[in-house]
Design a protein around this motif. Structure first.
Motif, PDB file in Angstrom:
ATOM      1  N   SER A 255       0.808  -1.223   0.000  1.00  0.00           N
ATOM      2  CA  SER A 255       0.000   0.000   0.000  1.00  0.00           C
ATOM      3  C   SER A 255       0.841   1.274   0.000  1.00  0.00           C
ATOM      4  O   SER A 255       0.305   2.369  -0.151  1.00  0.00           O
ATOM      5  N   GLY A 256       2.137   1.133   0.223  1.00  0.00           N
ATOM      6  CA  GLY A 256       3.000   2.317   0.271  1.00  0.00           C
ATOM      7  C   GLY A 256       2.874   3.122   1.550  1.00  0.00           C
ATOM      8  O   GLY A 256       3.453   4.209   1.657  1.00  0.00           O
ATOM      9  N   ALA A 257       2.143   2.597   2.531  1.00  0.00           N
ATOM     10  CA  ALA A 257       1.889   3.365   3.767  1.00  0.00           C
ATOM     11  C   ALA A 257       3.148   3.477   4.622  1.00  0.00           C
ATOM     12  O   ALA A 257       3.752   2.465   4.972  1.00  0.00           O
ATOM     13  N   ILE A 258       3.505   4.707   4.961  1.00  0.00           N
ATOM     14  CA  ILE A 258       4.621   4.931   5.899  1.00  0.00           C
ATOM     15  C   ILE A 258       4.022   4.879   7.299  1.00  0.00           C
ATOM     16  O   ILE A 258       3.188   5.725   7.659  1.00  0.00           O
TER      17      ILE A 258
ATOM     18  N   LEU B 296       5.606   5.306  -3.319  1.00  0.00           N
ATOM     19  CA  LEU B 296       4.716   4.209  -3.734  1.00  0.00           C
ATOM     20  C   LEU B 296       3.261   4.679  -3.690  1.00  0.00           C
ATOM     21  O   LEU B 296       2.814   5.225  -2.677  1.00  0.00           O
ATOM     22  N   SER B 297       2.542   4.442  -4.789  1.00  0.00           N
ATOM     23  CA  SER B 297       1.112   4.728  -4.832  1.00  0.00           C
ATOM     24  C   SER B 297       0.419   3.446  -5.293  1.00  0.00           C
ATOM     25  O   SER B 297       0.930   2.755  -6.183  1.00  0.00           O
ATOM     26  N   VAL B 298      -0.706   3.141  -4.688  1.00  0.00           N
ATOM     27  CA  VAL B 298      -1.421   1.910  -5.062  1.00  0.00           C
ATOM     28  C   VAL B 298      -2.863   2.280  -5.378  1.00  0.00           C
ATOM     29  O   VAL B 298      -3.550   2.893  -4.557  1.00  0.00           O
ATOM     30  N   TYR B 299      -3.302   1.917  -6.596  1.00  0.00           N
ATOM     31  CA  TYR B 299      -4.651   2.323  -7.021  1.00  0.00           C
ATOM     32  C   TYR B 299      -5.175   1.383  -8.097  1.00  0.00           C
ATOM     33  O   TYR B 299      -4.421   0.649  -8.732  1.00  0.00           O
ATOM     34  N   ASN B 300      -6.497   1.450  -8.274  1.00  0.00           N
ATOM     35  CA  ASN B 300      -7.091   0.713  -9.393  1.00  0.00           C
ATOM     36  C   ASN B 300      -8.107   1.609 -10.091  1.00  0.00           C
ATOM     37  O   ASN B 300      -8.562   2.609  -9.518  1.00  0.00           O
TER      38      ASN B 300
END
Ligand SMILES: Cc1ncc(COP(=O)(O)O)c(C=O)c1O
Length: 428
Positions: free
Chosen positions: A216-219, A369-373
């Motif tokens: 998810s790229g979450a820090i 990081l970016s996560v998407y649809n």
């Protein structure tokens, strides 16, 4: 221009020791053709820096989260040494293998560990060089004294390379591995902190979490999490596979007991370059897993784990060159650029109502990081559409979560804008 003597010195081989110089003569000719690094105040800085990479200009790489791209200086450092080993290994008199740079795996490598300590702000004696993150985590999981019933807390979003060594302890020793549920997307640092603190019990001995979650790229708020765990006497480990070269990592500020990471994603080093750090006060509690002559060296604990048998020194020449390249660009400039490009992508895509995000809502929890649809797409379909329309390579992360889109310093703002355009074209 570098002289032949400089080139030889830069790979740690004395001019006297070398009989065949053909390889280095070839290196000199090539170096003359390579563009110099741009000046730091050059208005065209990033376009010029892009030319330090050999990446084909007709393709766009957006998958640093899986494996990074080496700048030319790194490739040259590796290949020069590899060639030298193949042609002139007979120069090696084997007088002092603790200093000679032919095979790795026996030396303390303090000159590289010192550079790593400078990037992550910690005592290099607590740093060991490893092949990757999986090894580093395995050394810690295998090395800690834990007994049946002791709890290890982790999350449901860990990479197998971080998680599975704890599964081994669970099966082998009866350690209880608790995988707490984190949301996706995460809303805020407070939300994560509350979930983690609520999971602690008197039996919790270890907390292992990603500093940046790969899916998810979450820090995650590492400092606050480690402080809460430390107050309860829990040993804390952060998995930083996705951090160094993506965000700033400051071990002293984080206050973790241990940290594992790599240079082959966000620092542009060759594959097979990782590290582990354990706080010097705690490292004595960690048994050696891969043992050679230094296995019980408690004067330089990092050496104990760095020594792991014959390895490839060419890769370490590449790592050393990558660390120098990182310092030349500059710590702040590098990570600010990664964040700038990531924010540009997320902001641009947020105008499109058909895009669903899985990276955190809070922008301070996101970087490269970016996560998407996109509505109506699977991850594979979206990944393929990027390739067909723009020869662009983000990475599919499954049917629901779509693609993970990495942005790095060799990417340009124009590439980001083109990627946003492609998503917009696909959604009409
Ligand atoms: C969070 C995380 N941990 C561990 C790993 C495994 O890293 P390595 O392949 O260097 O062992 C990865 C790889 O992508 C990762 O993202």
């Amino acid at each position: 221009m570098a002289t032949r003597r400089d080139l030889l010195k830069s790979i740690g081989i004395s001019t006297l020791a070398v009989s065949s110089l053909a390889l280095y003569a070839c290196g000199e000719t090539k170096s003359e053709l390579v563009e110099a690094m741009p000046d730091s105040d050059d208005p065209d800085y990033w376009n010029k820096l892009r030319r330090q990479f050999m990446l084909s200009s007709d393709k766009v790489f957006f998958n640093t989260g899986t494996v990074g791209v080496m700048p030319r200086v790194v490739v040259e450092a590796v290949s020069k040494h590899l060639n030298y080993m193949a042609t002139d290994v007979a120069d090696w008199a084997y007088k002092d293998d603790s200093k000679e740079k032919f095979i790795s795996g026996y030396q303390d490598l303090m000159y590289i560990r010192t550079k790593v300590g400078k990037i992550i702000n910690c005592d290099p004696k607590g740093i060991a060089l490893t092949d990757n993150v999986t090894n580093a985590m395995s050394y810690i999981a295998n090395g800690l004294d834990l007994k049946a019933g002791d709890e290890v807390i982790t999350s449901n979003q860990e990479h197998p390379g971080g998680r599975c060594s704890w599964e081994v302890r669970e099966k082998r020793d009866g350690v209880v591995l608790k995988q707490i549920e984190l949301p996706k997307p995460i809303q805020s640092p407070e939300e994560v902190l509350e979930i983690i603190i609520n999971s602690f019990t008197p039996k919790t001995k270890v907390l292992m979490l990603s500093h940046i979650i790969s899916g998810s790229g979450a820090i995650l708020p590492g400092k606050e999490i480690c402080a809460a765990a430390k107050a309860r006497g829990i040993f804390t480990i952060l998995d930083g596979a996705q951090t160094v070269g993506n965000i700033k990592v400051d071990i002293e500020e984080l206050g973790c007991d241990a940290y594992v990471g790599c240079f082959h994603k966000w620092v542009g080093a060759p594959t097979g370059t990782g590290f582990m750090y354990v706080n010097p006060e705690k490292i004595k509690e960690v048994w050696t897993t891969v043992a050679s002559a230094q296995w019980d060296n408690h004067e330089d604990e990092g050496y104990r784990f760095t020594q792991r048998g014959t390895g490839n020194f060419s890769i370490l020449f590449g790592l050393d060159a990558a660390l120098d390249f990182y310092f030349k660009v500059g710590h702040d400039r590098w990570t600010d650029r990664v964040k700038f490009l990531g924010d540009r992508l997320r902001n641009g895509l947020s105008q499109n109502k058909k895009v669903k995000f899985f990276h955190p809502k809070d922008p301070s929890m996101c970087a490269g990081l970016s996560v998407y649809n996109l509505e109506g797409f699977t991850g594979t379909q979206l990944q393929d559409a990027f390739w067909e329309k723009g020869r662009m390579r983000p990475r599919s992360v499954g049917d629901v979560f779509g693609v993970r889109h990495s942005t790095h310093i060799f990417n340009s703002a124009e590439e980001i804008d083109k990627a946003i355009d492609i998503v917009n074209q696909l959604s009409v």
